[in-house]
Write an enzyme that holds these catalytic residues in place. Structure first.
Site, PDB file in Angstrom:
ATOM      1  N   ARG A 198      -4.032  -8.762  -6.369  1.00  0.00           N
ATOM      2  CA  ARG A 198      -4.247  -7.551  -5.037  1.00  0.00           C
ATOM      3  C   ARG A 198      -2.830  -7.641  -4.455  1.00  0.00           C
ATOM      4  NH1 ARG A 198     -10.053  -9.146  -2.185  1.00  0.00           N
ATOM      5  NH2 ARG A 198     -11.420  -8.732  -4.061  1.00  0.00           N
ATOM      6  N   HIS A 199      -2.742  -6.502  -3.529  1.00  0.00           N
ATOM      7  CA  HIS A 199      -1.537  -6.491  -2.813  1.00  0.00           C
ATOM      8  C   HIS A 199      -1.299  -7.487  -1.718  1.00  0.00           C
ATOM      9  CE1 HIS A 199      -0.622  -2.486  -4.541  1.00  0.00           C
ATOM     10  NE2 HIS A 199      -1.734  -1.986  -4.728  1.00  0.00           N
ATOM     11  N   GLU A 200      -0.264  -7.708  -1.603  1.00  0.00           N
ATOM     12  CA  GLU A 200       0.234  -8.889  -0.374  1.00  0.00           C
ATOM     13  C   GLU A 200      -0.137  -8.542   0.845  1.00  0.00           C
ATOM     14  OE1 GLU A 200       0.354 -11.863   0.817  1.00  0.00           O
ATOM     15  OE2 GLU A 200       1.717 -12.269  -0.989  1.00  0.00           O
TER      16      GLU A 200
END
Length: 637
Positions: free
Chosen positions: A270-272
């Site tokens: 997932r995106h940071e």
């Protein structure tokens, strides 16, 4: 009094977070070519997914409390004679204030604890702070998924010294086991595939195959197993389509599809939340980079064929408009349910940013590209750096754009926020700037586009508790995406100016990668949060672009060497989605909720089942792109 009589249930914290970022049709019909290898890979991928789904250790044997994916159960036992407040702080939350988890009542008597159950997150480490009238203790711990833990708080040896001790009550679950098994199985498959291709390429095997069947059909079969068509002898050159570029694009796209479908619900897919990088943060910039490389080669080829610059520019404008409109359709959820509602229409998006970057970089290249590179003066002082110096006006324009980004980011006054603020707002920075998410980048989007027309659930909302809308594909970040595409254009210029000189091409790729890496080190001070400009995907910060361009050049060197120079690898299976990238991207977005890309799971709180579904969905798109490639069907805009 029995312990259970004072037990309460509280839903507490979840330490992870992320968000999803989430015509002209040219159909060339030619004789289809049989490629059995990709079909074989798809079948094996299905078998791998089934194996991963059947991993028994992905389900805990004992559950004292009902917990979800990436959660554990924590029982806090208080033997003190005072009420106790429990607070928490995620390791991933930089300079954040502690968040309340709950209250544990005083113990009913000496040696008799009061107990309260909480749910805690397992994606990142957590610091627990226990307070009464004063701070009693802090405990740092990284919980494991579906584990049951007890935190005992008592006076040590009947003194005033408070002791806090963590105990694991039941067996925990290794939530990373499914992805480790999948990785090992796919690695084994790749090794077996390479061995098979090597065996099929042996003269003795070829002779045997020729004797057993029709020679022409056998030759096509051998080429299919090796994963590529027959190429004429001689090294690959930019005049012929470079398989490494399509392979790079396809690799980026396959990872993008996988993470968009959920990536097994692992936090690193997932995106940071804010500063830093995960796997999901790599692929979009790489796609932008290789788009710039392709622009350089395609514009050069078109000019050599005699096409006018104005006609190329009008085609670029039309293509950008199409990409932008398609992007508007697929990112707004009611595109299949009637007219789009302007009140909540999200304007920025992935394809919209691609459209903008493409148009700007094509325009710059059309201004500086040479019609022919064959008659350059070899004795000129600039010849050794011709791939850079010949295009200095375009570089000057990019420098001006970056200056604009720097000035707006660090000098633009933002109401109630400090100048140059790059933080997530919310509880970050000790809660001083809760309404400053993204600083100038967020302010420009909200002012220019309106709060209802940008992304409503940014990745910072879970860990940093930010509540303002913020779009990771916003206006200011689009300036840096132009820089990313332009660095890809520079890679294309190197391919053009040093065609057939593989050592020179790879050496220059490595030099550019080193330079960009040094710039990143300076901007970030080699730290996650303490640099001048931290690496941040949400902002598309300058250091994010230079870091990802550095990685892209290193990866391109590796793929170029193995695919186009040595031809050890055909690029399969990534080559096929790379040849049909628009169709795969749009298709995976539009058909995401339909079978076979998604189905009802027996246990929606299992990483193994999510990973199985996401691997199969991604493999389906690889197989679709392979079948379209066999029919020579490509969707081009």
């Amino acid at each position: 009094m029995e312990r259970g009589k004072l037990k309460k249930k509280h839903k507490g914290i979840y330490s992870g977070g992320g968000h999803r970022e989430g015509r002209e049709k040219n159909i060339n019909m030619a004789q289809p070519e049989k490629h059995y290898k990709v079909f074989f890979l798809a079948v094996i991928a299905w078998l791998v997914a089934i194996c991963v789904a059947e991993i028994p250790s992905c389900h805990p044997r004992h559950k004292a409390a009902v917990v979800k994916m990436d959660e554990a159960s924590l029982t806090v036992n208080n033997e003190l004679d005072a009420e106790m407040v429990v607070s928490w702080l995620s390791d991933h939350c930089y300079q954040c204030v502690y968040q309340p988890l709950g209250v544990v009542p005083a113990g009913p008597g000496p040696g008799l604890p009061s107990s309260v159950d909480f749910t805690v997150g397992t994606q990142h480490g957590i610091t627990l702070q226990l307070n009464s009238s004063l701070e009693l203790c802090t405990v740092h711990y990284h919980f494991w998924e579906h584990g049951n833990y007890s935190l005992w708080v008592k006076n040590l040896n009947d003194s005033s010294v408070v002791n806090c001790s963590m105990i694991t009550d039941t067996e925990t679950v290794n939530s990373y086991l499914p992805i480790m098994v999948a990785f090992l199985l796919f690695t084994g498959l790749a090794i077996l595939s390479a061995i098979g291709a090597t065996v099929m390429g042996l003269d003795a095997v070829k002779n045997l195959m020729f004797r057993l069947g029709n020679s022409m059909e056998t030759e096509r079969l051998i080429n299919s197993v090796n994963g590529h068509r027959h190429h004429p002898p001689g090294p690959a050159t930019p005049s012929r389509r470079l398989r490494s570029l399509d392979t790079f694009r396809g690799l980026s796209l396959v990872i993008m599809v996988f993470v968009n479908y959920g990536g097994g619900r692992y936090w690193f897919f997932r995106h940071e939340s804010w500063n830093g990088l995960t796997v999901a943060d790599l692929v979009f910039p790489w796609f932008v980079f290789i788009m710039g490389t392709s622009i350089s080669l395609s514009v050069s080829s078109a000019l050599r064929c005699g096409l006018s610059r104005f006609s190329l520019f009008t085609k670029a404008v039309w293509r950008s408009v199409q990409l932008f409109l398609i992007g508007l359709l697929i990112i707004n959820p009611n595109y299949c349910q009637g007219p789009l509602s302007w009140d909540s229409l999200r304007i920025p998006g992935v394809l919209q940013r691609l459209a903008f970057s493409y148009l700007v970089v094509v325009s710059l290249d059309l201004c500086v590209a040479w019609n022919s590179l064959d008659n350059l003066p070899v004795d000129a002082w600039w010849y050794s750096a011709r791939e850079f110096l010949l295009y200095w006006p375009a570089w000057l324009c990019v420098v001006v754009l970056e200056t604009v980004w720097l000035c707006l980011t660090f000098l633009l006054p933002v109401p109630d926020c400090p100048s140059g603020y790059l933080g997530p707002g919310g509880i970050g920075d000790m809660g001083q700037y809760p309404n400053c998410t993204g600083g100038a980048a967020g302010y420009v989007d909200r002012w220019l586009l309106g709060e209802n027309h940008i992304y409503q659930t940014p990745s910072s909302r879970v860990i940093y508790k930010s509540h303002l809308p913020f779009d990771p594909e916003g206006v200011l970040g689009s300036i840096n995406s132009v820089l990313m595409a332009f660095l890809g254009l520079q890679a294309g210029k190197i391919l053009l100016h040093y065609k057939d000189q593989h050592s020179s091409i790879m050496a220059r790729f490595l030099i550019w990668s080193l330079v960009l890496g040094i710039i990143s080190a300076v901007l970030t001070k080699c730290s996650l949060n303490e640099g001048f400009i931290p690496i941040n995907k949400n902002l598309w910060s300058l250091s994010y672009v230079t870091t990802l361009a550095c990685f892209a050049l290193l990866l391109l060197v590796l793929i170029y060497y193995t695919v186009d120079v040595k031809r050890w690898w055909s690029g399969a299976p990534f080559y096929y989605p790379g040849m049909n990238s628009i169709l795969v991207y749009v298709g995976h977005e539009v058909l995401e909720e339909y079978f076979p890309f998604r189905w009802r799971m027996a246990d929606s709180q299992s990483h193994a089942e999510h990973l199985t579904q996401n691997l199969l969905a991604t493999s389906c798109w690889v197989l679709i792109s392979f079948l379209l490639h066999r029919k020579n069907i490509f969707w081009k805009i």
